[in-house]
Every structure is written in structure tokens, then in C-alpha cells.
Write an enzyme that holds these catalytic residues in place. Structure first.
Site, short mmCIF file in Angstrom:
data_model
loop_
_atom_site.label_atom_id
_atom_site.label_comp_id
_atom_site.label_asym_id
_atom_site.label_seq_id
_atom_site.Cartn_x
_atom_site.Cartn_y
_atom_site.Cartn_z
N GLU A 178 35.35 -18.77 35.63
CA GLU A 178 34.44 -18.70 36.76
C GLU A 178 35.09 -19.23 38.01
OE1 GLU A 178 29.93 -19.96 37.69
OE2 GLU A 178 30.83 -20.71 35.86
N SER A 204 28.50 0.70 34.36
CA SER A 204 28.48 0.75 35.82
C SER A 204 29.81 1.28 36.35
CB SER A 204 28.24 -0.64 36.41
OG SER A 204 27.07 -1.20 35.90
C1 LIG Z 1 22.20 -2.85 36.46
C2 LIG Z 1 22.85 -2.95 35.11
C3 LIG Z 1 24.21 -2.75 34.99
C4 LIG Z 1 24.82 -2.82 33.72
N1 LIG Z 1 26.18 -2.57 33.64
C5 LIG Z 1 26.77 -2.61 32.43
C6 LIG Z 1 28.18 -2.28 32.31
O1 LIG Z 1 28.86 -2.00 33.29
N2 LIG Z 1 28.73 -2.28 31.08
C7 LIG Z 1 28.01 -2.59 29.95
O2 LIG Z 1 28.60 -2.62 28.87
N3 LIG Z 1 26.68 -2.90 30.03
C8 LIG Z 1 26.05 -2.89 31.24
N4 LIG Z 1 24.69 -3.18 31.33
C9 LIG Z 1 23.93 -3.37 30.10
C10 LIG Z 1 23.41 -4.77 29.87
O3 LIG Z 1 24.42 -5.65 29.51
C11 LIG Z 1 22.33 -4.64 28.79
O4 LIG Z 1 21.26 -3.90 29.35
C12 LIG Z 1 21.82 -5.98 28.32
O5 LIG Z 1 22.80 -6.65 27.58
C13 LIG Z 1 20.56 -5.83 27.45
O6 LIG Z 1 20.78 -4.94 26.41
P1 LIG Z 1 19.79 -3.69 26.13
O7 LIG Z 1 19.55 -2.97 27.41
O8 LIG Z 1 20.37 -2.92 24.99
O9 LIG Z 1 18.42 -4.35 25.70
P2 LIG Z 1 18.05 -4.91 24.25
O10 LIG Z 1 19.09 -5.88 23.81
O11 LIG Z 1 17.75 -3.76 23.34
O12 LIG Z 1 16.73 -5.69 24.56
C14 LIG Z 1 15.44 -5.04 24.56
C15 LIG Z 1 14.37 -6.12 24.72
O13 LIG Z 1 14.44 -7.03 23.60
C16 LIG Z 1 14.58 -8.37 24.06
N5 LIG Z 1 15.46 -9.12 23.13
C17 LIG Z 1 16.66 -8.71 22.65
N6 LIG Z 1 17.20 -9.67 21.87
C18 LIG Z 1 16.34 -10.72 21.88
C19 LIG Z 1 16.34 -12.00 21.26
N7 LIG Z 1 17.36 -12.41 20.49
N8 LIG Z 1 15.27 -12.83 21.49
C20 LIG Z 1 14.24 -12.42 22.26
N9 LIG Z 1 14.17 -11.21 22.88
C21 LIG Z 1 15.21 -10.37 22.67
C22 LIG Z 1 15.21 -8.25 25.43
O14 LIG Z 1 14.91 -9.38 26.25
C23 LIG Z 1 14.58 -6.98 25.98
O15 LIG Z 1 13.33 -7.25 26.53
C24 LIG Z 1 24.05 -3.13 32.57
C25 LIG Z 1 22.67 -3.35 32.70
C26 LIG Z 1 22.08 -3.27 33.94
C27 LIG Z 1 20.58 -3.51 34.04
#
Ligand SMILES: Cc1cc2nc3c(=O)[nH]c(=O)nc-3n(C[C@H](O)[C@H](O)[C@H](O)COP(=O)(O)OP(=O)(O)OC[C@H]3O[C@@H](n4cnc5c(N)ncnc54)[C@H](O)[C@@H]3O)c2cc1C
Length: 405
Positions: A225, A142
Site C-alpha cells: 500500500e 475492468s
Molecule cells: C465496479 C467493479 C469493478 C470490478 N472489477 C473487477 C476486475 O477488474 N477484476 C475482477 O476480477 N473482479 C472485479 N470485480 C468483481 C468484484 O471483485 C466482485 O464483484 C466481488 O468480489 C464480489 O463477488 P461477486 O460479485 O461474485 O458476489 P458474491 O461473492 O457472489 O456475493 C453475492 C452476495 O453474497 C454476499 N456474501 C458473499 N460471501 C459472503 C459471506 N462469506 N458472508 C456474508 N455474505 C456474503 C455478498 O455480500 C453479496 O451480497 C469488480 C466489481 C465491481 C463492482
């Protein structure tokens, strides 16, 4: 739960009011120098303020309509980590301009293959003399396109177990070899980015804390926090609340559809329950207790509540909602539903509601997905068996493949 804050003549209140009288329209720098941006931080950056003192400062600033600088990653994440583990030189260089909002920061944590399972990150930082050479890719960063610095976690020891061998850096975003590509979101906005590192030479002095100790530091700020009395809107504290929606419904015309009427009542009930949970947490903090796993319960409920509110707003407007976006707003709220002020009227026809509906899909992903939060509640509150990832060192995908079919 007793939230009577100290009276008007409390010396801590008087001190803030006197300062505000001398600085009626304070700049970010003036607020930072006075310690009012993050009063709970150690001196000289903050005031080491206890929860009651923090609430007093918040209260006085809000009565005077003074807003703190907007730099969420800088003030919420980078700053506390640098204050905790940075060298004196790093603290002097980064903290004043971060607090004042002069330097905007971003967070370079998530990668295409490392989100929930963040410790699986593959971006490498290899020591070469006085520098680290960084190669890899980050995603969902972001504000990277506006940031002066990013907090970067990268693998410095590929042979160590995955939670070890990660280091924490301050990364200037204008270094040669960094390419930032904005991602167009379903809202039409571009708030986050892909960031590519190709042979980026990062000075070794930008390492924060000890080499290979980055995972511990990445978690440090979670405990940092700030207490707050305000609820804010349903989009991670921005945008509107369920009460705003109820007001907008009342102002428009009676809702005759019984199902929709029920949903209006439901979001109102959710709002009230969340408020009570918030007050209970605040009450615990004021008694000196630290937040526990119940923070995950609140995040779960609040994120899903945000989606319920925005979905209901869309359904109340009907198909015409799809034809509007905040870009169309002519009242200064264009661009992002989260920036729509959290008080004042906003009729149901305002495009901010529909934009909010689009954005609200992100609520149950960012900052830990709904499934991950449920895992935390299951394990730490209900005492259920650990997630396979924790007990066996597998990734989530591996653990799914290993499940008996
Ligand atoms: C608006 C927004 C802003 C963001 N800004 C930043 C930022 O500034 N910097 C940054 O570094 N990141 C940022 N993120 C990223 C965010 O931290 C990740 O999207 C989040 O951690 C999820 O990771 P992923 O998208 O890789 O999904 P994944 O981890 O690949 O998950 C995919 C699916 O698998 C499920 N899943 C994964 N692990 C498990 C488990 N152990 N048990 C059950 N289900 C599971 C999840 O619930 C999801 O449905 C942002 C995300 C959003 C939406």
C-alpha cells in the site's frame, strides 16, 4: 497526529524540484525512469522510498500539477507481484511499460461462481509442453477491452484443496481463443467485461512464481500500500467529495426541508470522521506501523459514505436528476462520474452527480463486498467466531444451507 512534512529546503524536496525544472511536462516514461510513479517499490523500478519520502514526492508533483500515468491494476496489483515474484526477464519485460502507462493492465480474477469466495475459481490451465492450455470464464474484468495484459489466476491442480493448486499468470489479451464481451452497466457505460477462454495457449514462461502458488501471490499485493495525503472523491478516490456537495447546496438555494438539511449535516460529519480515521492510519504508517484490519473499517465507512453523498445529491435535485447522464456533459467530463475532477465547482444540475449515484451502487460490491468486510471486522477486530467458510472449508452458499432453521 503531526503531519508537518519536511521543510521546503529538505534535500529530498530540492531533488524533486530540480528534476521537475528539467522536465516541466514529464511523460509517463520520464516519470517511470525517475522512480516517481511508484517510489515505494524496490530499485531500479522505484526508489525504496519510506512513507515521508513518498509524501514529499506526492506533494511536489501535485504542486507542479503533474499527474502519474493511469494504470491502476498494472501499477497497484500486477507490478508489485511481478517485482516480488517475477523472474528478472519478466521484470525487465513488463515493469517499465507498466509503470509508464504504455501498457494498460486488467485483473482476471472473479468468475461467475467465484467472487467473494475467489478460491472456488474453476478456470483451468493445463500444462502441455511449453504452454498452458486455458479454458474457462472470467467476469467483471475492468478495462479488459483496452488492456494489453491481464493478471490471471487459474486452477492448475484440481485435486488439491481449493486454496492450493491455483497459479498466477501474465496473460496477453490478444491471444487466440480469448473473447471479450463488454457488459453494459446501469450508468450506461461499459467499464467491465466478461472474458471467455477457449483453448487459449499461454506460454509457460508467463507463469509468475511457482506452480500452484498463485493464491499466496494473489494476496501479496494487498500489503503493497502506498501512503497518500489526499482523500480524493467518494467514488473510490474519484469524483466529488461531501464538501463539494455542501458547496453546491450553498450555491444553489437554502435547503428548507428539515430532513434534507439533516442529511446534509450527516454527510459532512461522515466526511470529517473519515478524514480523522485517514489521518490516524497515516500517522501509524509514518511511525512504521503496518495497516491492520482497520483498513476494512475505513473501506466500509467510505463506501457507504459515497452512497450517502450521491443519494443525497440525487434527492436534492429531484426527479429531473433521472433525465441527465454524464454523456450530456459538455465540459469534458462526459463518460464517467469517477473522472470528474475532484476540485472546482460542479453545480447540483451537473449530470456527474446522477451518474455518480448510479455508479455508487458498485462501491459496496467491488474489492470485497460490505458483508465480507463486516466479516473481517467481526473476526479480526471484535474476535467473533470465524465465518463458516473459513472454519469448515465450505462456500458461503453451502454454509447458509447448513445453518439450523
Ligand atoms: C465496479 C467493479 C469493478 C470490478 N472489477 C473487477 C476486475 O477488474 N477484476 C475482477 O476480477 N473482479 C472485479 N470485480 C468483481 C468484484 O471483485 C466482485 O464483484 C466481488 O468480489 C464480489 O463477488 P461477486 O460479485 O461474485 O458476489 P458474491 O461473492 O457472489 O456475493 C453475492 C452476495 O453474497 C454476499 N456474501 C458473499 N460471501 C459472503 C459471506 N462469506 N458472508 C456474508 N455474505 C456474503 C455478498 O455480500 C453479496 O451480497 C469488480 C466489481 C465491481 C463492482
Amino acid at each position: 497526529m503531526d503531519f508537518l512534512l519536511p521543510a521546503d529546503d529538505d534535500p529530498r524536496r530540492v531533488e524533486v524540484r530540480e528534476w521537475l525544472a528539467a522536465h516541466p511536462a514529464p511523460s509517463g516514461r520520464e516519470l517511470a525512469d525517475a522512480g516517481y510513479v511508484a517510489p515505494h517499490w524496490p530499485r531500479p523500478w522505484g526508489l525504496e522510498a519510506d512513507p515521508v519520502h513518498q509524501l514529499i514526492i506526492d506533494d511536489e508533483l501535485s504542486k507542479a500539477k503533474v499527474r502519474r500515468p493511469a494504470n491502476p491494476i498494472g501499477i497497484g496489483w500486477a507490478g508489485p507481484t511481478i517485482a516480488f515474484a517475477g523472474t528478472d526477464e519478466q521484470q525487465r519485460r513488463y515493469l517499465p511499460r507498466l509503470l509508464s502507462g504504455e501498457d494498460f493492465w486488467c485483473q482476471l480474477f472473479s468468475e461467475p461462481g467465484a467472487g467473494s469466495d475467489l478460491a472456488a475459481l474453476g478456470t483451468r490451465a493445463v500444462r502441455d509442453g511449453d504452454e498452458f492450455v486455458v479454458n474457462g470464464q472470467k467476469i467483471w474484468t475492468s478495462g479488459a477491452q483496452y488492456a494489453k495484459y491481464g493478471i490471471l489466476i487459474a486452477r492448475t491442480d484440481p485435486d488439491a484443496p481449493k486454496h492450493k493448486g491455483i497459479s498466477y499468470f501474465v496473460c496477453p489479451m490478444d491471444l487466440p481463443g480469448i473473447e471479450i464481451r463488454p457488459i453494459v452497466e446501469m450508468t450506461g457505460g461499459t467499464t467491465f467485461n466478461e472474458v471467455f477462454f477457449t483453448d487459449v495457449r499461454l506460454p509457460a514462461e508467463n507463469l509468475v512464481g511457482d506452480l500452484h502458488d498463485g493464491w499466496r501471490l494473489a494476496k501479496v499485493t494487498l500489503g503493497n500500500e502506498r501512503v497518500s495525503l489526499s482523500t480524493g472523491g467518494v467514488l473510490w478516490g474519484g469524483g466529488r467529495t461531501a464538501l463539494d456537495l455542501v458547496e453546491a447546496v450553498k450555491a444553489r438555494s437554502p435547503v428548507t426541508d428539515p430532513h434534507l438539511r439533516q442529511r446534509v449535516a450527516e454527510v459532512y460529519i461522515e466526511h470529517t470522521l473519515l478524514d480523522l480515521i485517514r489521518l490516524r492510519t497515516l500517522s501509524a504508517r509514518l511511525k512504521g506501523q503496518q495497516p491492520g484490519p482497520e483498513a476494512s473499517i475505513r473501506k466500509l465507512l467510505a463506501d457507504e459514505h459515497g452512497q450517502h453523498v450521491m443519494l443525497l445529491a440525487r434527492d436534492l435535485v429531484g426527479a429531473s436528476a433521472m433525465l441527465t447522464r454524464t454523456d450530456d456533459a459538455d465540459d469534458g467530463t462526459a463518460g464517467s462520474s469517477r473522472l470528474v475532477p475532484t476540485t472546482g465547482g460542479m453545480g447540483l444540475d451537473h449530470p456527474g452527480w446522477y451518474d455518480g449515484f448510479m455508479f455508487s451502487q458498485a462501491l459496496t460490491i467491488g474489492g470485497g463486498t460490505w458483508a465480507v468486510q463486516r466479516n473481517i471486522v467481526g473476526e479480526r477486530v471484535l474476535g467473533l467466531p470465524h465465518d463458516a467458510d473459513v472454519t469448515q472449508g465450505m462456500t458461503w452458499a453451502e454454509s447458509q444451507r447448513a445453518l439450523p432453521r
